[in-house]
Design an enzyme around this catalytic site. Structure first.
Site, PDB file in Angstrom:
ATOM      1  N   GLU A  60       6.404  -4.361  -1.208  1.00 16.16           N
ATOM      2  CA  GLU A  60       5.330  -4.545  -0.235  1.00 16.16           C
ATOM      3  C   GLU A  60       5.605  -5.724   0.708  1.00 16.16           C
ATOM      4  OE1 GLU A  60       1.867  -4.743  -2.785  1.00 16.16           O
ATOM      5  OE2 GLU A  60       1.999  -2.602  -3.245  1.00 16.16           O
ATOM      6  N   ASN A 109     -13.054  -2.331  -1.186  1.00 16.16           N
ATOM      7  CA  ASN A 109     -12.985  -3.233  -2.341  1.00 16.16           C
ATOM      8  C   ASN A 109     -12.293  -4.563  -2.007  1.00 16.16           C
ATOM      9  OD1 ASN A 109     -10.394  -2.304  -2.245  1.00 16.16           O
ATOM     10  ND2 ASN A 109     -10.256  -1.753  -4.403  1.00 16.16           N
ATOM     11  N   TYR A 134       1.143   2.927   0.509  1.00 15.29           N
ATOM     12  CA  TYR A 134       0.376   3.702  -0.482  1.00 15.29           C
ATOM     13  C   TYR A 134       1.124   4.966  -0.910  1.00 15.29           C
ATOM     14  CZ  TYR A 134      -3.807   0.766  -0.040  1.00 15.29           C
ATOM     15  OH  TYR A 134      -4.707  -0.275  -0.088  1.00 15.29           O
ATOM     16  N   LYS A 174      -8.731  -6.647   3.127  1.00 14.13           N
ATOM     17  CA  LYS A 174      -8.943  -5.364   3.801  1.00 14.13           C
ATOM     18  C   LYS A 174      -9.925  -5.497   4.974  1.00 14.13           C
ATOM     19  CE  LYS A 174      -7.833  -2.719  -0.359  1.00 14.13           C
ATOM     20  NZ  LYS A 174      -8.117  -1.482  -1.133  1.00 14.13           N
ATOM     21  N   ARG A 216     -13.484  -9.163  -6.311  1.00 13.54           N
ATOM     22  CA  ARG A 216     -14.221  -7.908  -6.100  1.00 13.54           C
ATOM     23  C   ARG A 216     -15.583  -7.939  -6.792  1.00 13.54           C
ATOM     24  NH1 ARG A 216      -8.837  -4.642  -7.454  1.00 13.54           N
ATOM     25  NH2 ARG A 216      -7.977  -4.361  -5.365  1.00 13.54           N
ATOM     26  N   ARG A 275      -3.927 -10.398  -9.743  1.00 14.14           N
ATOM     27  CA  ARG A 275      -4.688  -9.181 -10.075  1.00 14.14           C
ATOM     28  C   ARG A 275      -5.943  -9.527 -10.872  1.00 14.14           C
ATOM     29  NH1 ARG A 275      -3.451  -3.868  -8.204  1.00 14.14           N
ATOM     30  NH2 ARG A 275      -3.763  -3.046 -10.305  1.00 14.14           N
ATOM     31  N   HIS A 291      -6.388  -6.098  -1.566  1.00 12.66           N
ATOM     32  CA  HIS A 291      -5.323  -5.451  -2.342  1.00 12.66           C
ATOM     33  C   HIS A 291      -4.380  -6.513  -2.882  1.00 12.66           C
ATOM     34  CE1 HIS A 291      -1.825  -2.928  -3.270  1.00 12.66           C
ATOM     35  NE2 HIS A 291      -1.136  -3.881  -2.684  1.00 12.66           N
TER      36      HIS A 291
HETATM   37  P1  CMP Z   1      -5.874  -0.850  -3.746  1.00 13.40           P
HETATM   38  O1  CMP Z   1      -5.641  -1.978  -4.685  1.00 13.40           O
HETATM   39  O2  CMP Z   1      -5.681  -1.118  -2.296  1.00 13.40           O
HETATM   40  O3  CMP Z   1      -4.924   0.365  -4.159  1.00 13.40           O
HETATM   41  C1  CMP Z   1      -5.263   1.699  -3.918  1.00 13.40           C
HETATM   42  C2  CMP Z   1      -6.623   1.854  -3.335  1.00 13.40           C
HETATM   43  O4  CMP Z   1      -7.143   3.154  -3.334  1.00 13.40           O
HETATM   44  C3  CMP Z   1      -7.591   1.067  -4.174  1.00 13.40           C
HETATM   45  O5  CMP Z   1      -7.376  -0.311  -3.936  1.00 13.40           O
HETATM   46  C4  CMP Z   1      -8.928   1.649  -3.720  1.00 13.40           C
HETATM   47  O6  CMP Z   1      -9.473   0.915  -2.637  1.00 13.40           O
HETATM   48  C5  CMP Z   1      -8.533   3.021  -3.233  1.00 13.40           C
HETATM   49  N1  CMP Z   1      -9.113   4.059  -4.049  1.00 13.40           N
HETATM   50  C6  CMP Z   1      -8.842   4.352  -5.311  1.00 13.40           C
HETATM   51  N2  CMP Z   1      -9.576   5.383  -5.731  1.00 13.40           N
HETATM   52  C7  CMP Z   1     -10.321   5.762  -4.680  1.00 13.40           C
HETATM   53  C8  CMP Z   1     -11.278   6.786  -4.465  1.00 13.40           C
HETATM   54  N3  CMP Z   1     -11.614   7.647  -5.451  1.00 13.40           N
HETATM   55  N4  CMP Z   1     -11.846   6.852  -3.251  1.00 13.40           N
HETATM   56  C9  CMP Z   1     -11.503   6.001  -2.262  1.00 13.40           C
HETATM   57  N5  CMP Z   1     -10.590   5.022  -2.407  1.00 13.40           N
HETATM   58  C10 CMP Z   1     -10.026   4.905  -3.607  1.00 13.40           C
END
Ligand code: CMP
Length: 144
Positions: free
Chosen positions: A127, A113, A50, A10, A103, A86, A116
């Site tokens: 994807e 984080n 998403y 990211k 992470r 994962r 992905h």
């Molecule tokens: P990712 O694996 O990219 O898949 C969905 C993403 O949504 C997740 O990682 C987080 O970075 C993001 N995400 C999930 N919950 C929240 C939240 N409450 N606020 C902001 N981002 C979120």
């Protein structure tokens, strides 16, 4: 079984110079890098990526953040790489991700984080097809 997963480093991690360390973890685990590019994803791509989060309260923040700079998009291949990938990423929220995971070692907060990873073989196919053209995915042999 042999399978492929989609990983996206990211914008926070690209800016912090963490592409190398993250790639190294997957190479050391024996996985094969099949495709890689730096791309600033547009809104249309992120809405598709998403899709399952559309309508959630954090959706706009998530799309804004993911489009804020270059993302390092990759396809990795290997035995059970979706599930092990994962596991290597760790829990979504860095508050819960164990030390030793990507992470857990580099994550700042739930939004930023670091990386992905696809959550299933089916979402990996979706994807990969969304982020890459078939001609961008390379075939070669690698030894462990
Ligand atoms: P990712 O694996 O990219 O898949 C969905 C993403 O949504 C997740 O990682 C987080 O970075 C993001 N995400 C999930 N919950 C929240 C939240 N409450 N606020 C902001 N981002 C979120």
């Amino acid at each position: 079984s042999q399978e492929q997963t989609f990983l996206a480093i990211k914008p926070d991690a690209v800016q912090r110079g963490l592409i190398g360390p993250i790639i190294t973890r997957f190479e050391r685990r024996g996985y094969k890098l099949r495709a890689i590019k730096l791309i600033v994803p547009d809104r249309s791509l992120l809405e598709k990526h998403y899709d399952e989060h559309k309508g959630k309260p954090f959706f706009e923040k998530l799309v804004g953040f993911m489009g804020s700079g270059p993302v390092c998009a990759m396809v990795w291949e290997g035995k059970d790489v979706v599930k092990t990938g994962r596991a290597m990423l760790g829990a979504t929220n860095p508050l819960n991700s164990a030390p030793g995971t990507i992470r857990g070692d580099y994550g700042i907060d739930l939004g930023r984080n670091v990386c992905h990873g696809s959550d299933s073989v089916d979402s990996a196919k979706y994807e990969i097809n969304l982020w890459f053209q078939p001609t961008e995915i390379q075939q070669y042999d690698r030894a462990i």
